[in-house]
Design an enzyme around this catalytic site. Sequence first.
Site, PDB file in Angstrom:
ATOM      1  N   LYS A  99      14.307  25.259  11.691  1.00  0.00           N
ATOM      2  CA  LYS A  99      15.263  26.487  11.835  1.00  0.00           C
ATOM      3  C   LYS A  99      14.167  27.432  11.335  1.00  0.00           C
ATOM      4  CE  LYS A  99      19.920  27.745  11.205  1.00  0.00           C
ATOM      5  NZ  LYS A  99      20.433  27.661  12.384  1.00  0.00           N
ATOM      6  N   ILE A 100      13.336  27.934  12.151  1.00  0.00           N
ATOM      7  CA  ILE A 100      12.195  28.857  12.032  1.00  0.00           C
ATOM      8  C   ILE A 100      12.711  30.386  12.630  1.00  0.00           C
ATOM      9  CG2 ILE A 100       9.730  29.517  12.372  1.00  0.00           C
ATOM     10  CD1 ILE A 100       9.536  26.201  12.600  1.00  0.00           C
TER      11      ILE A 100
END
Length: 325
Positions: free
Chosen positions: A160-161
């Site tokens: 989850k960048i």
Amino acid sequence: MASKRADWIFHRDRWVRWEEATVHVTAHALHYGSSAFEGIRAYHTSGGPAIFRLDAHIRRLFDTCKLLSMKMGDLTRDSVEQLCVEAVSRNGFDSCYIRPIVYRGAGGLGLYPLECPVELSIFAVEWGRYLGVEGIEKGVDAMVSSWRRFNASTSMPLGKIGGQYTTSQLVSIEARAAGFAEGIMLDADGNVCEGAGENLFLVKDGMLMTPPMAASILGGITRDSVLKIAEDLGVRLEACKISRDMLYLADELFMCGTAAEITPVRSVDRIPVGSGARGEVTKAIQDRFFGIVSGELDDTHGWLTAVPALEPASRAWPASTNAES
């Protein structure tokens, strides 16, 4: 969408007032998207606020940091979980959305990130239904986006960048401009992947189907919860490739995620899904999900973390109060 913001934010190593939680303009994350973040909900229950699947979210946060080679120093999963709990109790929220974010701060301006400090902030806001209150019952209209989801040879879908969400922004902009509530991305092979910020499930002939983890999806915490709830309900499950035309022929379709929770999709590209209304399987899963998070049904999976009440005076601790105090 946020109706009330927190008075206190955990920023770097202490609690500060909302307006004091600032980041320098040269921060690496601002220029290159080098951040890991989570979205977590705390729900109102008769026993006080409770955070949904806090441990799973923080585990994924640490996993994303690992993918980005971001070392967390002395911070542990337990300590970050406790800070999230404190973000709710310190601010007196009964229900809210919690956002922990780990990011690279001010340092070198080059792409090489390891010379920049790794910093943590945690804040909370009140946030209602992401795709609308009526959408939970009546469903929303979606479209298949012209933008494709990247695959694991391009970036890291399981992380989850922050920087990876530029594609999701383009999907949302395209969908809203065309009059839809949300967009659906296909993967590099043209199979159904996920929404701009949600995982997808469809029902066909009583079978609940969802794209597999290898289909470039984010491994959603709510997705995992839906799988467990469906198993509890005896619904037949299959993680499989889903072609675009299956969206149009599905009996039911819904999106899920921390922000969207569980929201039915009533049409795709203006083609009704099933009867064009929420289906029986979707409603059964919704009822179990919302029953658990509200405390009305037994939390048999241990998903809720209770938030202890604080005296009002303790919510006004000075900004210099350290996290270890």
